[in-house]
Design an enzyme around this catalytic site. Structure first.
Site, PDB file in Angstrom:
ATOM      1  N   HIS A   1       1.937   0.791   1.137  1.00  0.00           N
ATOM      2  CA  HIS A   1       3.219   1.156   0.520  1.00  0.00           C
ATOM      3  C   HIS A   1       3.022   1.156  -0.998  1.00  0.00           C
ATOM      4  O   HIS A   1       3.927   0.775  -1.732  1.00  0.00           O
ATOM      5  CB  HIS A   1       4.306   0.145   0.894  1.00  0.00           C
ATOM      6  CG  HIS A   1       4.574   0.029   2.362  1.00  0.00           C
ATOM      7  ND1 HIS A   1       5.362  -0.963   2.911  1.00  0.00           N
ATOM      8  CD2 HIS A   1       4.163   0.793   3.406  1.00  0.00           C
ATOM      9  CE1 HIS A   1       5.414  -0.819   4.231  1.00  0.00           C
ATOM     10  NE2 HIS A   1       4.691   0.238   4.559  1.00  0.00           N
TER      11      HIS A   1
ATOM     12  N   GLU B   1       2.342  -0.264  13.665  1.00  0.00           N
ATOM     13  CA  GLU B   1       1.981   1.128  13.369  1.00  0.00           C
ATOM     14  C   GLU B   1       0.772   1.599  14.173  1.00  0.00           C
ATOM     15  O   GLU B   1       0.074   2.528  13.773  1.00  0.00           O
ATOM     16  CB  GLU B   1       1.694   1.297  11.865  1.00  0.00           C
ATOM     17  CG  GLU B   1       2.813   0.887  10.944  1.00  0.00           C
ATOM     18  CD  GLU B   1       4.002   1.838  10.946  1.00  0.00           C
ATOM     19  OE1 GLU B   1       4.178   2.577  11.941  1.00  0.00           O
ATOM     20  OE2 GLU B   1       4.736   1.826   9.970  1.00  0.00           O
TER      21      GLU B   1
ATOM     22  N   HIS C   1       8.131   6.421   2.804  1.00  0.00           N
ATOM     23  CA  HIS C   1       7.467   5.254   3.395  1.00  0.00           C
ATOM     24  C   HIS C   1       6.147   4.949   2.671  1.00  0.00           C
ATOM     25  O   HIS C   1       6.006   3.903   2.080  1.00  0.00           O
ATOM     26  CB  HIS C   1       7.282   5.498   4.902  1.00  0.00           C
ATOM     27  CG  HIS C   1       6.711   4.348   5.648  1.00  0.00           C
ATOM     28  ND1 HIS C   1       6.716   4.289   7.028  1.00  0.00           N
ATOM     29  CD2 HIS C   1       6.095   3.218   5.250  1.00  0.00           C
ATOM     30  CE1 HIS C   1       6.142   3.159   7.414  1.00  0.00           C
ATOM     31  NE2 HIS C   1       5.752   2.498   6.346  1.00  0.00           N
TER      32      HIS C   1
ATOM     33  N   TYR D   1     -12.079  13.447  -8.664  1.00  0.00           N
ATOM     34  CA  TYR D   1     -12.225  12.441  -7.606  1.00  0.00           C
ATOM     35  C   TYR D   1     -11.076  12.468  -6.617  1.00  0.00           C
ATOM     36  O   TYR D   1     -11.257  12.112  -5.450  1.00  0.00           O
ATOM     37  CB  TYR D   1     -12.452  11.041  -8.188  1.00  0.00           C
ATOM     38  CG  TYR D   1     -13.933  10.756  -8.271  1.00  0.00           C
ATOM     39  CD1 TYR D   1     -14.753  11.513  -9.098  1.00  0.00           C
ATOM     40  CD2 TYR D   1     -14.533   9.799  -7.454  1.00  0.00           C
ATOM     41  CE1 TYR D   1     -16.116  11.320  -9.135  1.00  0.00           C
ATOM     42  CE2 TYR D   1     -15.894   9.593  -7.484  1.00  0.00           C
ATOM     43  CZ  TYR D   1     -16.684  10.351  -8.337  1.00  0.00           C
ATOM     44  OH  TYR D   1     -18.041  10.160  -8.351  1.00  0.00           O
TER      45      TYR D   1
ATOM     46  N   HIS E   1      -3.216   2.276   5.622  1.00  0.00           N
ATOM     47  CA  HIS E   1      -1.826   2.636   5.337  1.00  0.00           C
ATOM     48  C   HIS E   1      -1.283   1.624   4.336  1.00  0.00           C
ATOM     49  O   HIS E   1      -1.379   0.409   4.563  1.00  0.00           O
ATOM     50  CB  HIS E   1      -0.987   2.613   6.618  1.00  0.00           C
ATOM     51  CG  HIS E   1       0.492   2.610   6.356  1.00  0.00           C
ATOM     52  ND1 HIS E   1       1.106   3.539   5.535  1.00  0.00           N
ATOM     53  CD2 HIS E   1       1.482   1.778   6.776  1.00  0.00           C
ATOM     54  CE1 HIS E   1       2.401   3.274   5.480  1.00  0.00           C
ATOM     55  NE2 HIS E   1       2.654   2.207   6.217  1.00  0.00           N
TER      56      HIS E   1
HETATM   57  P1  13P Z   1       2.953  -4.266  10.317  1.00  0.00           P
HETATM   58  O1  13P Z   1       3.139  -5.629   9.663  1.00  0.00           O
HETATM   59  O2  13P Z   1       3.434  -4.251  11.734  1.00  0.00           O
HETATM   60  O3  13P Z   1       1.521  -3.799  10.164  1.00  0.00           O
HETATM   61  O4  13P Z   1       3.851  -3.242   9.510  1.00  0.00           O
HETATM   62  C1  13P Z   1       3.736  -3.199   8.107  1.00  0.00           C
HETATM   63  C2  13P Z   1       3.961  -1.841   7.576  1.00  0.00           C
HETATM   64  O5  13P Z   1       3.380  -1.496   6.570  1.00  0.00           O
HETATM   65  C3  13P Z   1       4.891  -0.944   8.258  1.00  0.00           C
HETATM   66  O6  13P Z   1       4.722   0.353   7.802  1.00  0.00           O
END
Ligand code: 13P
Length: 208
Positions: A95, A74, A161, A120, A93
């Site tokens: 998930h 990324e 995502h 907050y 970033h």
């Molecule tokens: P990477 O392991 O390449 O960082 O990817 C993980 C991820 O969260 C993809 O969105």
């Protein structure tokens, strides 16, 4: 060099903390930190809970890979954000479950998929949270859309995502990512409940 070593250690410490509290699972998520002479980035396929400070990727100011393990796929996402926001010192970033749930419900183009329920959220994440259309993870085609959104927002959601959050420092970015996740959880818990009270426009304004 002292600054870089401190940043490597902090990245490993905060990555472990995020992982242990369930904000990241498996090898999901990636983090970057701006340095005076380039960037640190979590290696691709690494687990945020088990980062080796010495193996964290180092990138040059032109984003070429200088040292450490191969960087996250990324890199385009982080480059888009850090280029658009000179005030940002780090990008997180994740998930994380609830923010990703909102990213699966929200319509790309929406810029406020989480209502201002608590101060907050507004203080750490900001007023706007643009939703970027879906791109395959690691697809460099996302870069223009992410860059454009990051010009006017400190955080965004990648449709289907997950969240991407910036901060002046790595600690700030992690705090904002946690606040975003908890705000997403609140928004889903309270969705559709009669009497739900948001902050007023005036209350939001005085926090910014
Ligand atoms: P990477 O392991 O390449 O960082 O990817 C993980 C991820 O969260 C993809 O969105």
């Amino acid at each position: 060099m002292h600054e870089e070593n401190a940043a490597r250690l902090l990245l490993a410490t905060l990555g472990k903390s995020l992982f242990e509290r369930g904000y990241s699972v498996g090898s999901a998520g990636n983090i970057s930190v701006r340095l005076p002479d380039g960037y640190l980035m979590t290696p691709t396929n690494s687990c945020l809970g088990r980062l080796d400070p010495d193996r964290i990727s180092k990138l040059a100011p032109d984003w070429s890979h200088l040292a450490g393990d191969k960087p996250s796929k990324e890199v385009f996402l982080h480059r888009a954000f850090l280029t658009a926001r000179p005030d940002a010192g780090a990008i997180v970033h994740l998930h994380s479950t609830y923010a990703t749930a909102i990213a699966c419900l929200a319509v790309p183009g929406d810029d406020a998929p989480i209502p201002p329920l608590t101060p907050y959220f507004v203080m750490r994440v900001g007023r706007r949270l643009p939703v970027i259309p879906y791109y395959r993870p690691g697809d460099g085609a996302m870069e223009p859309a992410v860059h454009a959104a990051a010009l006017t927002a400190r955080a965004l959601l990648l449709a289907n995502h997950g969240p991407v959050v910036s901060g002046a420092t790595l600690t700030d970015a992690v705090h904002a990512a946690e606040e975003l996740e908890e705000s997403a959880k609140l928004a889903l818990l309270l969705r559709g409940i009669p009497g739900l009270r948001r902050l007023s426009a005036g209350q939001v304004e005085e926090l910014l």
